[in-house]
Design an enzyme around this catalytic site. Structure first.
Site, mmCIF file in Angstrom:
data_model
loop_
_atom_site.group_PDB
_atom_site.id
_atom_site.type_symbol
_atom_site.label_atom_id
_atom_site.label_comp_id
_atom_site.label_asym_id
_atom_site.label_seq_id
_atom_site.Cartn_x
_atom_site.Cartn_y
_atom_site.Cartn_z
ATOM 1 N N ASP A 75 149.327 10.452 -22.186
ATOM 2 C CA ASP A 75 149.419 10.599 -23.637
ATOM 3 C C ASP A 75 150.762 11.222 -24.011
ATOM 4 O O ASP A 75 151.424 10.803 -24.975
ATOM 5 C CB ASP A 75 148.254 11.463 -24.125
ATOM 6 C CG ASP A 75 148.312 11.726 -25.617
ATOM 7 O OD1 ASP A 75 148.302 10.753 -26.387
ATOM 8 O OD2 ASP A 75 148.356 12.898 -26.013
ATOM 9 N N GLU B 179 146.608 4.924 -21.273
ATOM 10 C CA GLU B 179 147.424 6.130 -21.143
ATOM 11 C C GLU B 179 147.396 6.676 -19.722
ATOM 12 O O GLU B 179 148.405 7.181 -19.225
ATOM 13 C CB GLU B 179 146.951 7.192 -22.138
ATOM 14 C CG GLU B 179 147.294 6.837 -23.584
ATOM 15 C CD GLU B 179 146.793 7.843 -24.596
ATOM 16 O OE1 GLU B 179 147.322 7.848 -25.717
ATOM 17 O OE2 GLU B 179 145.875 8.616 -24.275
#
Length: 223
Positions: A48, A119
């Site tokens: 992320d 991610e």
């Protein structure tokens, strides 16, 4: 935990990932429902941040927009929905390791799960190959979103909300300052204020439209 399947390795490499540590990539593709020691959650946390910095770098390099508008575009491009869109585009769902029950519950088409695994793969790319390789792959996979202008056009109230957040300001405050005319043709004047920035007013035939117009006016004055 079993090894990485040859077809999964081939898919990863064809997509642009560089696979070194098998166990790392296996964990990146493993959902918690498998009940295994290593799953994608920690890698998703890392990925992320890799995604956010990579997109922020791209926007900074290619745009002269002020911070608030950069923040608005960043939020749209790194959103869970956009991550899931990229995941679908590369055929990620076929390669996720997820339990039969979670699969039956629609897990392979869940924006949350697809976005998280996308991610986590970026986290694995970063750990296995370094930030430059991860950043370059983000720029490649997210290029359609970056070049489409995602996040540039928003509802004025949403745009103002994100502008305020991006500029570390308090949320905008809306107030009806005047209502005139008969019920069937009422006119509402709304003022919107952002603390320590300024205010704008607009009039329309409904409170919602007046708020929208005031937000638009504010962004034109201060955005």
């Amino acid at each position: 935990m079993t090894g990485l399947k040859p077809e999964t390795r081939g898919w990863l490499e064809a997509t642009g990932f560089t696979v070194g540590d098998d166990a790392l990539w296996l964990a990146a593709l493993t959902h918690g429902s498998m009940g295994e020691k290593d799953d994608y959650e920690r890698l998703e946390f890392l990925g992320d941040r890799v995604l956010g910095l990579s997109i922020a770098h791209w926007l900074y390099e290619r745009s002269e927009a002020p911070e608030g508008k950069l923040a608005q575009r960043l939020n749209a491009i790194v959103s869970r929905e956009m991550c899931a869109t990229v995941a679908r585009g590369i055929g990620l769902s076929e390669h996720m390791r997820i339990s039969k029950q979670a699969r039956a519950d629609g897990g392979t088409d869940s924006d949350n799960i697809l976005g998280d695994v996308m991610e986590s793969l970026l986290g694995a790319q970063f750990l296995d190959n370094g930030f430059a390789a991860a950043r370059d792959l983000v720029h490649q996979l997210w290029r359609p979103a970056l070049e489409s202008g995602a996040g540039e056009s928003k509802h004025p109230k949403s745009a103002l909300q994100e502008w305020a957040a991006g500029n570390r300001r308090k949320p905008p405050e809306y107030e009806v300052v005047e209502r005139s005319g008969p019920d069937h043709a009422a006119q509402f004047t709304v003022r919107v204020k952002v603390h320590k920035v300024g205010e704008a007013t607009a009039t329309a035939n409904s409170k919602g439209e007046a708020e929208k117009a005031a937000a638009k006016e504010f962004m034109e004055k201060f955005g």
